[in-house]
Every structure is written in structure tokens, then in C-alpha cells.
Design a protein around this motif. Structure first.
Motif, PDB file in Angstrom:
ATOM      1  N   GLN A   1       0.960  -1.217  -0.113  1.00  0.00           N
ATOM      2  CA  GLN A   1       0.159  -0.224  -0.039  1.00  0.00           C
ATOM      3  C   GLN A   1       0.870   1.316  -0.117  1.00  0.00           C
ATOM      4  N   TYR A   2       1.869   1.151   0.766  1.00  0.00           N
ATOM      5  CA  TYR A   2       2.879   2.561   0.911  1.00  0.00           C
ATOM      6  C   TYR A   2       3.493   2.582  -0.436  1.00  0.00           C
ATOM      7  N   ALA A   3       4.140   1.358  -1.141  1.00  0.00           N
ATOM      8  CA  ALA A   3       4.731   1.678  -2.310  1.00  0.00           C
ATOM      9  C   ALA A   3       3.760   2.127  -3.324  1.00  0.00           C
ATOM     10  N   ALA A   4       2.485   1.866  -3.385  1.00  0.00           N
ATOM     11  CA  ALA A   4       1.679   2.380  -4.279  1.00  0.00           C
ATOM     12  C   ALA A   4       1.538   3.661  -4.390  1.00  0.00           C
ATOM     13  N   THR A   5       1.651   4.317  -3.150  1.00  0.00           N
ATOM     14  CA  THR A   5       1.411   5.833  -2.763  1.00  0.00           C
ATOM     15  C   THR A   5       2.790   6.618  -3.143  1.00  0.00           C
ATOM     16  N   GLN A   6       3.834   5.897  -3.383  1.00  0.00           N
ATOM     17  CA  GLN A   6       5.106   6.465  -3.500  1.00  0.00           C
ATOM     18  C   GLN A   6       5.533   6.212  -4.900  1.00  0.00           C
TER      19      GLN A   6
END
Length: 635
Positions: free
Chosen positions: A503-508
Motif C-alpha cells: 500500500q505504501y509503495a503504491a502511494t510512492q
């Protein structure tokens, strides 16, 4: 153009109007209003305004020949310090009654950094401005005040030197400094985004953008042209508030529109334009006048309320917090800030101001130091009976097997990164990922006797296990991940397990679909590939406070579930990629979640240490569940 011998200085209500927009953007952003992802640029508006006003005052006094450095500093202190100290003391009192010991201890430390005007450096050392844990730091917003105070300390000295130059070179000298800072900021934001964000040298160009306005305000320009230019300026500010978000590299190029927009409004506005009349409207000017005190009080208010209710705030609460921020801002403005800011500064009053400033700074620093020495006054809570004080970061592997943001592959420790004693096994498994791979270490270690394979950890902070992924603000990810093939070959790896905060990777800025190509590449190396899916991200950053509240001072032996705030969408996407790639996947959501709510407490033990990283108990529970679901997963 050159710096004038007769700078025009008079009260401009439209600048208070700009302050109103700046503080409103910041408050609404911090309260989480949708569509204002760039609200934090309100701080940049303040920087430009400060640059204009301070430069105007310095030019006037230096031209007249009656500039006093001590009087200048004393006036800045009287303008900013009383309201700041008042807010600090109220925040420390609030922290005593609300915060857990570790958060209260850090609050005491940050209070010391605030009164020494070093809070920007303190928070740079602690974490990134947009990190989740930073959102529970009541004094985080004071970083901008530290930057401003540092500017106030050095800029008069710079201007004294500039005024020793010939008139025609003064403007050129300031503009050269502006360009130097802007170029440094634009380049360094790619090397260390956090440092570029927090450090004054990378921000001084924003103040100097305001300084340049002292030249333009005296130009003779038709009102129609002024109207168009100031409208463009407001549009640049508005677009920055709406379009900029935390995934972008900021400051640098992305900060230019808001700073340029603010400078255009300051430089080309006058009392006759419609924009000027709008910004000078009494309700807007009123908000601008209380903007400093509102800025001071709003963030501690948001932090304490969010911390206390242990969930995300709803719309009604957001509106209420905004309203209370301005109410308390007005109270502090009228009772504290406005009482000290006015009046002429004499030599005697300057000395008195400095003495009181030192005294109050020492007083606050002593309180902060006492909080630190007392470990956040643990005795306030019966923590040992309620919460195990593990709060692990699995430090044994940090810095050598789990690489931090700016550490590269060369720091990885190879054979030292096998979890537990290396067995005489025919199987070597590589656990590859980010912190969501690292937090599995304790659970793997605790269940090592049940695991048939040797497990080697290779993890980098914020770096998903995707070969060509380059997340925002993580400069070493692509390089570190490119060395995984070498790790596989040199350590006889026959099984690779991928684990990440997807999830964090997708926001970055990471395209999760590229994971499929990584899986294909790994399969081509004749290694088995498995995948750990997304863990739930909870709407809470202070789980210890949750268990303390639920237990009411008594041992807690029950389970507790919360609805996750993030991760469900990415969980479905990763599961589909694993299915398409024909690899086994551990569905983390099903391990923790039932009917849309996920286990955050298991028989009185916390499963997480923040919003999404597993505690030691959570790591053990998860690995044990994985083994029960598929005993061959770690083979």
C-alpha cells in the motif's frame, strides 16, 4: 533595478489577507480535508511574506543609518516568543495527561529543541515530515519557526554586508544568493529530501523571493496589468494547494509556483485592485492577524484529540477542530501575542527582553530535560501490568540486514543476515522486501525449529521487492534491488519470499503491476517464489494507548478488532498478481481480519507497534499462523 534609498513601508492589509490563506491551508490540510493535499505549502507563503517584510525594514533602517542589531532581534523575539512559550507550556501540560511515556519523553525533547530554535534539525533527525509517527508529534509544526528564526539571525548580517557594496550590485548580490539556494535545494531534494525540506539554507531562496518584491512594489504599472498579475499569483497558490501532495519531491521545483505566486501578489498588489480589496476584507484580515497564534495552537489540538479518541476523525470533528483552532488562536493572540509585540524598542528594553527570553528558555528546557530524565514519567501509568514494553525495531538486523533510507547494498552483511543459527539444510530462502519483511524476523526466529529452511534477510526501508521500482524519496531502492540476483547466486538461494507494505509503495509512485515482471525474472533463475500479501494498516499510531484505555489499569486477556483504514485495495491487487503468476501467497488480511475488522490485540498482546508494523507478539502470531496455514511455505 536596484535597492532604493527610500523604501516604502506602510501597513498592507492585503498581506494579512495572504496570511489568512496560508494559515487556513495549513489548518485544513492538517485536519485532513479532502482535496487540499498541498495545504502544507501555507508555510512557504509565510516564508515569502517574512522575506518581504524583513527586507523592507532592514533596507529602511540601513539606509537611514540607524539600524540596531540588538533592537532588531529584540523586536523579533517580542513578536514571536511569548505566544510560542505559552503554547509550549500548554502543550507540555496536555502531554502529561494524555501521552504515553515514550511519546511524552519525545515531547520533552522536542520542547528543548523549540526554545533553542533547532526543532527543524531535531525533527529531521527523528523522521520525515510526512511519516505516520510524525503525525503524533505535537510540536512538529515548529520546524518552520526554527527555519524562520535562523533566517532572522543570519539575514541582517547578510544585509549589512550587502549594503557595503555599491548600490547597483546590491540587488545582484541578493539575487545570486537566491539562485544559489534554489539550485542547491533543487539538486539536494533528490539526494536527501528530508534535509532539503527542514534545513534553512535550502529554504532561504523562498525568503529572498519576498525580498525581491521590495524592488517591484515601486514600479509604475497600470491597474489592469496589476489585476491580471495578482490573479495569476492567486491561481498559482490555489493550484499548489490542490495539485501538490506528499508523494512529490518538495521543496525544489515543486515549491516555485507557490513562492512565485505569493511574490506576484505582494509585488503587484495595491489598494486599488479588486484582488487587494478582496484580501483586505475585514474578516480575512482578522484571520490573518491571528494567523501566527492559530498556527501555533492548531497542531497540538489536532494531535491530542486524534491520540485520545484512537481513531480517524470524522467530518464533524474536522470542522470542530478547525473552528477551535481559530478560537484558541484568537485567545492567544489577544491575551499573549498582541500584548508584547507593540512599542518602540529601547536599549534598556532590549536587555530586558533578552534576559526574560533566556530565563524562559532555560525554564522550558529544564522541564523538557526533566521529562527526558524521568522517561516520560512512567509512574503515571501502571504500564508494566498492562503493556509489555517491547516496542521493537528488531535492532539486531537494522543497519546491516535491514538497510535504512540512505544505506546502499555495500552495507548489507551477507551471511550475518541469516535469521537464527544456520542449519545443515539443503534449502536457503531469501526474505526480500522492506520494513514489512524486516518485522517478520522475530516471528521467524521464534518459530525457527518448525522451519526447515535457512532464511536470509535482505531488506531496505521503503523499497518494495520489485527490480525496477524507484519509490519517491527512496534514492537507493533501484540499486539495492538490482543486487538481489547476486545475493541469490552467492548464497545458493532456492526460494525467494517477497514481503512489502504494498500500500505504501503504491502511494510512492510504484506501479505494483511491475511485480509480475520481477516474479518472471526470479523464476528464470530456477528459484521458487512466494509472496506475503499486504498486512492491514490501522487508523491508529498509538496502539499502546489503546490497550491502556481498554484495560483501565487491569490485565487485558481479550481480543480486540479494528477496521483497517488502508491496504484492502492493494491486497486484492497483489493476490491477483500472485494468482496470475502461479505462485503461493499468504493472505495476510485473512490471517488477521474477520468480517472487515482486523485483530489488533490478541489475548491482551498488541499485534502492532504503530499503524502497520508488527510487534514481537504480532510477528510471532503471524508466522505461527503462516506455518499452520501452509507448513511448506518456508521450505
Amino acid at each position: 533595478m536596484e535597492i532604493s534609498d527610500k523604501p516604502k513601508i506602510s501597513y498592507r492589509p492585503d498581506i494579512d489577507g495572504l496570511r489568512a490563506f496560508a494559515v487556513s491551508a495549513v489548518v485544513l490540510f492538517h485536519c485532513g480535508f479532502y482535496g487540499l493535499s498541498g495545504g502544507f505549502i501555507g508555510v512557504d507563503i509565510f516564508f515569502v511574506i517574512s522575506g518581504y517584510l524583513i527586507t523592507s525594514l532592514l533596507i529602511r533602517d540601513l539606509t537611514k543609518g540607524d539600524f540596531s542589531l540588538t533592537a532588531f532581534y529584540a523586536k523579533r523575539i517580542r513578536r514571536l516568543y511569548p505566544a510560542l512559550v505559552f503554547t509550549l507550556l500548554i502543550t507540555l501540560i496536555g502531554g502529561y495527561f494524555i501521552f504515553m511515556p515514550d511519546e511524552f519523553k519525545e515531547l520533552g525533547q522536542s520542547a528543548v529543541s523549540v526554545v533553542t530554535y533547532l526543532s527543524n534539525i531535531f525533527f529531521w533527525l527523528k523522521s520525515d515530515y510526512f511519516d505516520g509517527p510524525s503525525e503524533l508529534t505535537p510540536l512538529l509544526h515548529t520546524w518552520s519557526l526554527a527555519v524562520e528564526e535562523q533566517f532572522y539571525i543570519i539575514f541582517p548580517l547578510i544585509m549589512i554586508l550587502v549594503f557595503k557594496l555599491h548600490k547597483k550590485f546590491r540587488t545582484l548580490a541578493l539575487f545570486a544568493l537566491l539562485l544559489l539556494s534554489l539550485i542547491a535545494c533543487t539538486l539536494y531534494v533528490h539526494i536527501d529530501n528530508s534535509a532539503a525540506f527542514f534545513f534553512m539554507p535550502f529554504r532561504i531562496w523562498e525568503f529572498l523571493a519576498g525580498a525581491m518584491c521590495t524592488l517591484v512594489v515601486r514600479l509604475v504599472v497600470k491597474n489592469t496589468i496589476r489585476e491580471i498579475i495578482t490573479l495569476i499569483g492567486l491561481l498559482l497558490i490555489a493550484l499548489s494547494v490542490v495539485l501538490i501532495d506528499e508523494s512529490m519531491l518538495f521543496p525544489g521545483v515543486s515549491a516555485i509556483p507557490v513562492c512565485l505566486g505569493t511574490a506576484l501578489v505582494i509585488a503587484f498588489n495595491n489598494n486599488e485592485t479588486y484582488i487587494s480589496k478582496f484580501l483586505a476584507a475585514k474578516p480575512i484580515v482578522f484571520i490573518g492577524k491571528i494567523s501566527y497564534s492559530t498556527y501555533l495552537v492548531h497542531w497540538p489540538l489536532v494531535v491530542f484529540y486524534t491520540y485520545y479518541i484512537i481513531r480517524e476523525i470524522n467530518l464533524v470533528e474536522k470542522v470542530t477542530l478547525v473552528f477551535l483552532s481559530f478560537v484558541f488562536g484568537y485567545i492567544i493572540y489577544s491575551t499573549v501575542e498582541n500584548k508584547f509585540r507593540k512599542g518602540k524598542i529601547t536599549s534598556k528594553e532590549s536587555k530586558t527582553t533578552f534576559m526574560y527570553t533566556i530565563a524562559f528558555s532555560v525554564f522550558v528546557a529544564c522541564i523538557g530535560g526533566l521529562i527526558h530524565l524521568q522517561d516520560g514519567f512512567k509512574q503515571r501509568f501502571a504500564i508494566n501490568e498492562v503493556v509489555s514494553e517491547e516496542r521493537p525495531v528488531f535492532r539486531a538486523f537494522s543497519g546491516k540486514c535491514f538497510l535504512s533510507t540512505n544505506e546502499s547494498y555495500e552495507k548489507w552483511s551477507g551471511d550475518n543476515c541469516f535469521i537464527g543459527a544456520k542449519q545443515e539444510s539443503n534449502h536457503n530462502t531469501l526474505l526480500w522486501g522492506d520494513s514489512h519483511a524486516n518485522h517478520l524476523v522475530y516471528g521467524i526466529h521464534s518459530q525457527k525449529e518448525k522451519i526447515k529452511s535457512n532464511i536470509l534477510l535482505f531488506a531496505s526501508a521503503g523499497c518494495p521487492p520489485i527490480f525496477d521500482a524507484q519509490p519517491n524519496n527512496r534514492p537507493n531502492c533501484a540499486y539495492n534491488n538490482s543486487n538481489v540476483i547476486q545475493v541469490i547466486e552467492s548464497h545458493n538461494i532456492d526460494h525467494v519470499v517477497l514481503a512489502s507494505n504494498w500500500q505504501y509503495a503504491a502511494t510512492q509512485g510504484v506501479e505494483l503491476n511491475k511485480l509480475g515482471n520481477t516474479i518472471k525474472t526470479l523464476k528464470a533463475l530456477n528459484v521458487k517464489v512466494s509472496l506475503v500479501n499486504q498486512l492491514p494498516i490501522y487508523p491508529i499510531n498509538n496502539p499502546e494507548y489503546l490497550i491502556l484505555r481498554l484495560s483501565n489499569g487491569k490485565p487485558l486477556n481479550e481480543d480486540w478488532h479494528l477496521k483497517p483504514s488502508k491496504g484492502q485495495k492493494e491486497s486484492k491487487q497483489i493476490k491477483q498478481i500472485a494468482y496470475t503468476s502461479n505462485i503461493p501467497v499468504i493472505d495476510s488480511m485473512s490471517t488477521f481480519c474477520v468480517h472487515g475488522e482486523c485483530k489488533i490485540i490478541q489475548k491482551g498482546n498488541l499485534m502492532v507497534k504503530d499503524a502497520g508494523h508488527l510487534s514481537e507478539s504480532g510477528s510471532s502470531y503471524f508466522i505461527s499462523s503462516m506455518l499452520n496455514q501452509n507448513i511448506d511455505f518456508w521450505d
